[in-house]
Design a protein around this motif. Structure first.
Motif, PDB file in Angstrom:
ATOM      1  N   PHE A  25       0.938  -0.869   0.033  1.00 34.54           N
ATOM      2  CA  PHE A  25       0.024   0.150  -0.017  1.00 34.54           C
ATOM      3  C   PHE A  25       0.934   1.417  -0.159  1.00 34.54           C
ATOM      4  O   PHE A  25       0.853   2.238  -0.501  1.00 34.54           O
ATOM      5  CB  PHE A  25      -0.843   0.072   1.243  1.00 34.54           C
ATOM      6  N   GLN A  26       1.765   1.064   0.973  1.00 30.91           N
ATOM      7  CA  GLN A  26       2.739   2.324   0.940  1.00 30.91           C
ATOM      8  C   GLN A  26       3.596   2.788  -0.303  1.00 30.91           C
ATOM      9  O   GLN A  26       3.571   3.888  -0.873  1.00 30.91           O
ATOM     10  CB  GLN A  26       3.676   2.316   2.093  1.00 30.91           C
ATOM     11  N   ALA A  27       3.793   1.548  -0.764  1.00 29.27           N
ATOM     12  CA  ALA A  27       5.013   2.128  -2.027  1.00 29.27           C
ATOM     13  C   ALA A  27       3.901   2.443  -3.207  1.00 29.27           C
ATOM     14  O   ALA A  27       4.219   3.200  -3.971  1.00 29.27           O
ATOM     15  CB  ALA A  27       5.471   0.482  -2.641  1.00 29.27           C
ATOM     16  N   PHE A  28       2.639   1.884  -3.208  1.00 26.87           N
ATOM     17  CA  PHE A  28       1.685   2.335  -4.402  1.00 26.87           C
ATOM     18  C   PHE A  28       1.309   3.766  -4.174  1.00 26.87           C
ATOM     19  O   PHE A  28       1.303   4.497  -5.122  1.00 26.87           O
ATOM     20  CB  PHE A  28       0.444   1.600  -4.236  1.00 26.87           C
ATOM     21  N   LEU A  29       1.019   4.321  -2.864  1.00 28.39           N
ATOM     22  CA  LEU A  29       0.646   5.569  -2.642  1.00 28.39           C
ATOM     23  C   LEU A  29       1.661   6.531  -2.905  1.00 28.39           C
ATOM     24  O   LEU A  29       1.804   7.694  -3.316  1.00 28.39           O
ATOM     25  CB  LEU A  29       0.331   5.984  -1.255  1.00 28.39           C
ATOM     26  N   GLU A  30       3.107   6.187  -2.689  1.00 26.45           N
ATOM     27  CA  GLU A  30       4.103   6.922  -2.742  1.00 26.45           C
ATOM     28  C   GLU A  30       4.883   6.768  -4.225  1.00 26.45           C
ATOM     29  O   GLU A  30       5.782   7.262  -4.533  1.00 26.45           O
ATOM     30  CB  GLU A  30       5.188   6.523  -1.634  1.00 26.45           C
ATOM     31  N   LYS A  31       4.123   5.984  -5.285  1.00 26.06           N
ATOM     32  CA  LYS A  31       4.381   5.752  -6.397  1.00 26.06           C
ATOM     33  C   LYS A  31       5.926   5.168  -6.563  1.00 26.06           C
ATOM     34  O   LYS A  31       6.494   5.642  -7.325  1.00 26.06           O
ATOM     35  CB  LYS A  31       4.204   7.354  -7.437  1.00 26.06           C
ATOM     36  N   GLN A  32       6.141   4.205  -5.774  1.00 21.88           N
ATOM     37  CA  GLN A  32       7.527   3.640  -6.003  1.00 21.88           C
ATOM     38  C   GLN A  32       7.218   2.279  -6.372  1.00 21.88           C
ATOM     39  O   GLN A  32       6.145   1.737  -6.043  1.00 21.88           O
ATOM     40  CB  GLN A  32       8.185   3.668  -4.226  1.00 21.88           C
ATOM     41  N   SER A  33       8.351   1.825  -7.139  1.00 19.61           N
ATOM     42  CA  SER A  33       8.382   0.162  -7.363  1.00 19.61           C
ATOM     43  C   SER A  33       8.807  -0.482  -6.209  1.00 19.61           C
ATOM     44  O   SER A  33       9.512  -0.313  -5.615  1.00 19.61           O
ATOM     45  CB  SER A  33       9.166   0.160  -8.686  1.00 19.61           C
ATOM     46  N   ILE A  34       8.072  -1.503  -6.130  1.00 19.76           N
ATOM     47  CA  ILE A  34       8.633  -2.708  -4.913  1.00 19.76           C
ATOM     48  C   ILE A  34       9.208  -3.774  -5.689  1.00 19.76           C
ATOM     49  O   ILE A  34       8.616  -4.458  -6.555  1.00 19.76           O
ATOM     50  CB  ILE A  34       7.384  -2.930  -4.195  1.00 19.76           C
ATOM     51  N   VAL A  35      10.160  -4.217  -5.024  1.00 12.49           N
ATOM     52  CA  VAL A  35      10.773  -5.614  -5.464  1.00 12.49           C
ATOM     53  C   VAL A  35      10.810  -6.586  -4.176  1.00 12.49           C
ATOM     54  O   VAL A  35      11.368  -6.301  -3.189  1.00 12.49           O
ATOM     55  CB  VAL A  35      12.364  -5.299  -5.759  1.00 12.49           C
TER      56      VAL A  35
END
Length: 265
Positions: free
Chosen positions: A254-264
Motif C-alpha cells: 500500500f505504502q509503495a503504491f501511494l508513494e508511486k514507488q516500485s517494489i521488489v
C-alpha cells in the motif's frame, strides 16, 4: 547469487539458485518412473524446499528425454500380489505427495521436457504452472491396463473440469502439448531450446514482482474455497481479505503504491 549446496539423493536432486529451488527427477534409465523410494525422496525434497529460506519458487523438472512415465510397472506388479494393507499404504504414500504439492506454501512450476504419462501426468497436473515442449505427450493411460488414476483425477477435475477430464481418463489417449494447453492442462508450450529460459524467467517474475505471503495465501484459499458452499466461501473470502490488510507485505505494498514507488519482493 551462487547456488546453494546441492542435495543429491538416490533419485532426486535439489539446488536453489537465485531464489528458485530446482527439484530434479533423476532416474532417466527408468523414464523417471515412480516407486516407493522416488516418492519418498520427492516428499523430502519438497519439504526441504518449502522450508529453505533461500527458496521462493520451486521448479519440478526431470533428467533425460522423459518427464515421468508414471508408476514403475515392475514395482506395481510386485505390489499387486501383496496384501490390501500394503497396497493401501503405498497408495496413501502417493496421495500424500500429490496433496503436498497442491498445498505447498510455495509456487511449484512443472518443466515438462518430455512425455508425462499416468502418474507423471498427475505430477504435471498438480503443479501451479506447467510448461511443456511441443514434442511432449501427456495423458492418463491407466484405463488401457485395467488400472485407475484414482488419486490424480481429483486434481485433474479441479484443473480442467468434468467434460475434459472424462475425455482424458476414459479414452486413455495421449494428447499433444498444444492440445493440453487448449484444455487448460498446460500453461504454455515452449520450444525445447527455450524452455529452460522461459521457466526461469517466469520463476524470477514471481520472485521479484509478487509477495510470497500473498501467493501462499492465494494457494491456500484456492485449495479450500472449492469445498465450501457459496455463502461460506464468500464469508471466508471476506475474512481473509480483512486479515491480509494488517500483514507486513500488504502495508508495504500500500505504502509503495501511494508513494508511486516500485517494489521488489
Amino acid at each position: 547469487m551462487t547456488p546453494s549446496e546441492t542435495i543429491a539423493l538416490q533419485y532426486i536432486t535439489y539446488v536453489c539458485t537465485d531464489r528458485v529451488g530446482y527439484i530434479t527427477l533423476n532416474r532417466p534409465e527408468k523414464r523417471n518412473a515412480l516407486n516407493e523410494q522416488v516418492v519418498t525422496e520427492l516428499k523430502e525434497a519438497l519439504d526441504y524446499a518449502e522450508n529453505d529460506e533461500l527458496c521462493k519458487v520451486i521448479v519440478l523438472q526431470a533428467a533425460g528425454p522423459i518427464f515421468c512415465a508414471g508408476g514403475d510397472m515392475e514395482y506395481m506388479q510386485q505390489l499387486s500380489h501383496m496384501s490390501f494393507q500394503k497396497n493401501l499404504e503405498d497408495s496413501t504414500h502417493l496421495m500424500q505427495l500429490f496433496y503436498q504439492i497442491y498445498t505447498l506454501k510455495k509456487v511449484v512450476i512443472a518443466k515438462v521436457q518430455g512425455h508425462a504419462i499416468a502418474g507423471g501426468c498427475g505430477l504435471a497436473t498438480v503443479c501451479d504452472f506447467t510448461y511443456a515442449v511441443p514434442s511432449a505427450r501427456l495423458g492418463y493411460t491407466e484405463v488401457k491396463i485395467g488400472f485407475l488414476p484414482a488419486i490424480e483425477k481429483i486434481f485433474l477435475l479441479r484443473k480442467i473440469g468434468e467434460a475434459k477430464a472424462k475425455e482424458l481418463l476414459l479414452t486413455g489417449d495421449l494428447i499433444t502439448a498444444e492440445k493440453a494447453r487448449e484444455i487448460g492442462l498446460v500453461t504454455e508450450v515452449v520450444a525445447e531450446e527455450e524452455i529452460d529460459f522461459r521457466v526461469a524467467e517466469m520463476a524470477q517474475k514471481l520472485c521479484t514482482q509478487n509477495s510470497a505471503q500473498s501467493m501462499e495465501t492465494i494457494k491456500e484459499m484456492i485449495a479450500h474455497v472449492q469445498e465450501l458452499p457459496l455463502k461460506d466461501a464468500l464469508e471466508y473470502g471476506a475474512e481473509r481479505n480483512a486479515l491480509s490488510r494488517a500483514t507486513h507485505d500488504c502495508q508495504r505494498g500500500f505504502q509503495a503504491f501511494l508513494e508511486k514507488q516500485s517494489i521488489v519482493w
